[in-house]
Structures are given as structure tokens and as C-alpha cells.
Design an enzyme around this catalytic site. Structure first.
Site, PDB file in Angstrom:
ATOM      1  N   HIS A   1      38.382  35.354  38.579  1.00 51.95           N
ATOM      2  CA  HIS A   1      38.371  34.288  37.578  1.00 51.95           C
ATOM      3  C   HIS A   1      37.065  34.369  36.792  1.00 51.95           C
ATOM      4  O   HIS A   1      36.153  35.109  37.171  1.00 51.95           O
ATOM      5  CB  HIS A   1      38.521  32.903  38.231  1.00 51.95           C
TER       6      HIS A   1
HETATM    7  C1  T46 Z   1      32.658  31.699  42.036  1.00 52.75           C
HETATM    8  C2  T46 Z   1      32.711  32.493  43.283  1.00 52.75           C
HETATM    9  C3  T46 Z   1      31.471  33.286  43.545  1.00 52.75           C
HETATM   10  C4  T46 Z   1      36.263  23.247  45.566  1.00 52.75           C
HETATM   11  O1  T46 Z   1      37.053  22.322  45.847  1.00 52.75           O
HETATM   12  N1  T46 Z   1      34.981  22.974  45.190  1.00 52.75           N
HETATM   13  C5  T46 Z   1      34.078  23.941  44.886  1.00 52.75           C
HETATM   14  O2  T46 Z   1      32.921  23.624  44.543  1.00 52.75           O
HETATM   15  C6  T46 Z   1      34.492  25.316  44.967  1.00 52.75           C
HETATM   16  C7  T46 Z   1      33.522  26.428  44.638  1.00 52.75           C
HETATM   17  C8  T46 Z   1      35.786  25.576  45.344  1.00 52.75           C
HETATM   18  N2  T46 Z   1      36.646  24.559  45.635  1.00 52.75           N
HETATM   19  C9  T46 Z   1      38.020  24.883  46.030  1.00 52.75           C
HETATM   20  C10 T46 Z   1      38.879  25.462  44.905  1.00 52.75           C
HETATM   21  C11 T46 Z   1      39.882  26.307  45.647  1.00 52.75           C
HETATM   22  O3  T46 Z   1      40.964  25.483  46.055  1.00 52.75           O
HETATM   23  O4  T46 Z   1      37.992  25.885  47.031  1.00 52.75           O
HETATM   24  C12 T46 Z   1      39.113  26.756  46.900  1.00 52.75           C
HETATM   25  C13 T46 Z   1      38.656  28.200  46.822  1.00 52.75           C
HETATM   26  O5  T46 Z   1      37.968  28.391  45.581  1.00 52.75           O
HETATM   27  P1  T46 Z   1      38.042  29.787  44.788  1.00 52.75           P
HETATM   28  O6  T46 Z   1      39.388  30.371  44.945  1.00 52.75           O
HETATM   29  O7  T46 Z   1      37.565  29.537  43.397  1.00 52.75           O
HETATM   30  O8  T46 Z   1      36.992  30.668  45.613  1.00 52.75           O
HETATM   31  P2  T46 Z   1      36.289  32.019  45.175  1.00 52.75           P
HETATM   32  O9  T46 Z   1      35.494  32.469  46.351  1.00 52.75           O
HETATM   33  O10 T46 Z   1      37.259  32.960  44.590  1.00 52.75           O
HETATM   34  O11 T46 Z   1      35.283  31.595  44.007  1.00 52.75           O
HETATM   35  C14 T46 Z   1      34.128  30.836  44.307  1.00 52.75           C
HETATM   36  C15 T46 Z   1      33.853  29.836  43.190  1.00 52.75           C
HETATM   37  O12 T46 Z   1      35.006  29.009  42.999  1.00 52.75           O
HETATM   38  C16 T46 Z   1      33.539  30.516  41.892  1.00 52.75           C
HETATM   39  O13 T46 Z   1      33.003  29.574  40.984  1.00 52.75           O
HETATM   40  O14 T46 Z   1      32.028  32.109  41.074  1.00 52.75           O
HETATM   41  O15 T46 Z   1      33.011  31.702  44.442  1.00 52.75           O
END
Ligand code: T46
Length: 132
Positions: free
Chosen positions: A51
Site C-alpha cells: 500500500h
Molecule cells: C506501514 C507499514 C510499515 C490499525 O488499526 N491501526 C494502526 O495504527 C495500524 C498501523 C494498523 N491498524 C490495522 C489495520 C489493519 O486492519 O492493523 C491491520 C494491519 O495493518 P496493515 O495491513 O496496514 O499492516 P502492514 O504491516 O501491511 O502496514 C503497516 C502500516 O499499516 C503501514 O502504514 O507503512 O506497516
């Protein structure tokens, strides 16, 4: 357009007693830190990210282990980084598509410039490349 870069975080201490590194808004972190989250126990076979953010900028620090990060901007310029040192941070500007893989038992911490808002995420790669 801003490009990603590594930030050297001061390593205070010595090997006999261990070290402290500090992240401070507008000192060594080039934005106001609004949110901190951490990622851990990601299996090595998993690719996280996929993303970009419309507004949020971040600094990612690998506290333990090793992270491979690929960042791509909308001009398709690609930047590859390895983070395996807790006194280094990676500044990730907005509008960078990110892919991250983690070695076993890696623990990372991420400093973000905004509160969590799913509306700030672009999770479709083609939209990311085309949306103005
Ligand atoms: C990034 C990389 C390095 C929340 O509810 N609050 C939060 O502050 C975050 C970061 C995530 N979430 C929830 C959203 C999704 O349902 O946690 C779940 C997993 O998030 P995501 O799929 O976005 O995880 P990554 O590891 O792919 O990405 C994260 C960050 O979201 C992103 O900003 O840059 O780590």
C-alpha cells in the site's frame, strides 16, 4: 517529490552497559510524531505493506532482526533498503508503495505523522499509479 532516506539515530552508551537511542519530533524525526505502532512475529514467508499513504509519513526502525523494504514512487523509481540496526531509521514519504519482509523474530517500531485512518491508505496498486 521527497525521497526516502536513512536517519542515523545517536547511539548513547557503550558495550559494557548497553545503549539508548532516541527519536524526537523535529530533532532527528522530521515531523510531529502522532502515533507509534510495532510489528512483530511476522513469518518470513509473509510480505507486508502493499500500500501507499496519501498523507502519512513515517520513520521505521528495526529494533531486532532484519527487514527488507522496497519503496516505489509513482514515477516507478524504486528504492531498496535493509534495516537491521536499532540506531537507524528509514524515513518513508507519502505516496510510496511499500513492500516489507521480515526475518524470523524481527521486532520493528514505526513512528507515524498521523492518527490511524484507513482513508489515508491506497491499497490498489493501479490506483496508486494513476490517481492524481
Ligand atoms: C506501514 C507499514 C510499515 C490499525 O488499526 N491501526 C494502526 O495504527 C495500524 C498501523 C494498523 N491498524 C490495522 C489495520 C489493519 O486492519 O492493523 C491491520 C494491519 O495493518 P496493515 O495491513 O496496514 O499492516 P502492514 O504491516 O501491511 O502496514 C503497516 C502500516 O499499516 C503501514 O502504514 O507503512 O506497516
Amino acid at each position: 517529490m521527497q525521497e526516502p532516506f536513512l536517519i542515523e539515530l545517536q547511539k548513547i552508551g557503550e558495550k559494557e552497559i548497553g545503549y539508548i537511542s532516541v527519536a524526537q519530533s523535529f530533532s532527528n524525526i522530521p515531523f510531529e510524531i502522532k502515533r507509534i505502532y510495532w510489528i512483530y512475529k511476522t513469518p518470513e514467508t509473509v510480505e507486508r505493506g502493499n500500500h501507499a499513504h496519501k498523507n502519512t509519513v513515517q520513520v521505521l526502525v528495526c529494533l531486532s532482526g532484519k527487514i527488507s523494504i522496497t519503496l516505489e514512487n509513482r514515477q516507478r523509481k524504486v528504492f531498496d533498503f535493509i534495516l537491521d540496526n536499532p540506531n537507524q531509521g528509514l524515513f518513508i514519504p507519502n505516496y510510496y508503495w511499500r513492500k516489507l519482509t521480515f526475518e524470523k523474530d524481527t521486532i520493528s517500531i514505526c513512528l507515524a505523522s498521523s492518527d490511524f485512518d484507513e482513508e489515508d491508505y491506497m491499497r490498489n496498486y493501479n490506483d496508486f499509479l494513476t490517481i492524481k
